[in-house]
Design an enzyme around this catalytic site. Structure first.
Site, PDB file in Angstrom:
ATOM      1  N   HIS A 143     -44.515 -66.806 -92.955  1.00 14.51           N
ATOM      2  CA  HIS A 143     -45.730 -66.312 -92.315  1.00 14.51           C
ATOM      3  C   HIS A 143     -46.827 -67.376 -92.341  1.00 14.51           C
ATOM      4  O   HIS A 143     -46.826 -68.282 -93.179  1.00 14.51           O
ATOM      5  CB  HIS A 143     -46.214 -65.049 -93.007  1.00 14.51           C
TER       6      HIS A 143
ATOM      7  N   GLU B  70     -49.925 -67.176 -93.262  1.00 16.85           N
ATOM      8  CA  GLU B  70     -50.674 -67.178 -94.519  1.00 16.85           C
ATOM      9  C   GLU B  70     -49.890 -67.907 -95.609  1.00 16.85           C
ATOM     10  O   GLU B  70     -50.462 -68.685 -96.381  1.00 16.85           O
ATOM     11  CB  GLU B  70     -50.963 -65.732 -94.965  1.00 16.85           C
TER      12      GLU B  70
ATOM     13  N   CYS C 180     -49.792 -59.106 -94.130  1.00 21.16           N
ATOM     14  CA  CYS C 180     -48.824 -58.070 -94.484  1.00 21.16           C
ATOM     15  C   CYS C 180     -48.844 -57.846 -96.001  1.00 21.16           C
ATOM     16  O   CYS C 180     -49.569 -58.513 -96.745  1.00 21.16           O
ATOM     17  CB  CYS C 180     -47.429 -58.467 -94.013  1.00 21.16           C
TER      18      CYS C 180
ATOM     19  N   CYS D  16     -47.718 -61.112 -97.979  1.00 24.71           N
ATOM     20  CA  CYS D  16     -48.737 -62.165 -97.936  1.00 24.71           C
ATOM     21  C   CYS D  16     -49.946 -61.780 -98.776  1.00 24.71           C
ATOM     22  O   CYS D  16     -50.544 -62.645 -99.420  1.00 24.71           O
ATOM     23  CB  CYS D  16     -49.144 -62.463 -96.500  1.00 24.71           C
TER      24      CYS D  16
END
Length: 186
Positions: free
Chosen positions: A86, A88, A114, A117
């Site tokens: 991801h 992040e 999410c 993360c």
């Protein structure tokens, strides 16, 4: 040099989010395309976008089994089968790779982080998150736990009210039929 009324200087949040939008252009995914950056002491310390690990085939090239078979998986689940990183996570990993401390930084992300993360941001001592698009955990029974986890960010989360000219391309839930898929799944 004075500010031009025809071209007003953006506020810091807008400035950083515009950069996150530019970072997002590198995302390569069948799902949401996300860009993120970490800011500390009014300086960008790291950026990230979602995609497969370096030197692996991209999602659009069939690099991720989960992403290329999205119809077989519930949104927000089976991340253990997804090889994508991801945005992040990539920002945190980039900072780590170059020995840059993330404690007390702020994350600007084009999408609300999410569950996974959020845990990683908390562990890295990121102070808060500014995001553009909402992400909702798919299991309504776990929504309260998701929000409880995010409540531990010392400076909390803030949704920015900004126009995203590429929202239809970037946010999988906004894509209409016939729009070409230009891009990692979240």
């Amino acid at each position: 040099m004075s500010e031009s009324p025809a071209h007003p200087r953006p506020a810091w949040d807008e400035y950083y989010m515009r950069i996150a939008l530019a970072v997002r252009a590198r995302a390569n995914c069948h799902g949401n395309r996300v860009g993120a950056l970490l800011v500390k002491d009014d300086r960008i310390i790291a950026t990230g976008y979602n995609g497969t690990p370096a030197s692996m085939p991209n999602c659009l090239d069939g690099g991720c089994h989960r992403c290329s078979r999205r119809d077989h998986y519930v949104s927000g689940q089976a991340y253990d089968l997804c090889i994508c990183v991801h945005a992040e996570q990539n920002a945190l990993l980039s900072a780590a790779r170059f020995g840059i401390a993330t404690e007390s930084s702020l994350l600007y992300s084009t999408m609300r982080p999410c569950f996974g993360c959020t845990k990683e941001l908390l562990q890295a001592k990121v102070a808060g998150v500014c995001y553009l698009h909402e992400w909702v955990y798919p299991d309504p029974d776990m929504q309260s736990e998701y929000h409880r986890l995010q409540s531990f960010l010392p400076n909390g989360l803030r949704k920015l009210d900004m126009h995203d000219p590429e929202a239809e391309w970037a946010v999988s839930g906004r894509r209409s039929e016939g729009v070409p898929d230009r891009g990692v799944s979240r």
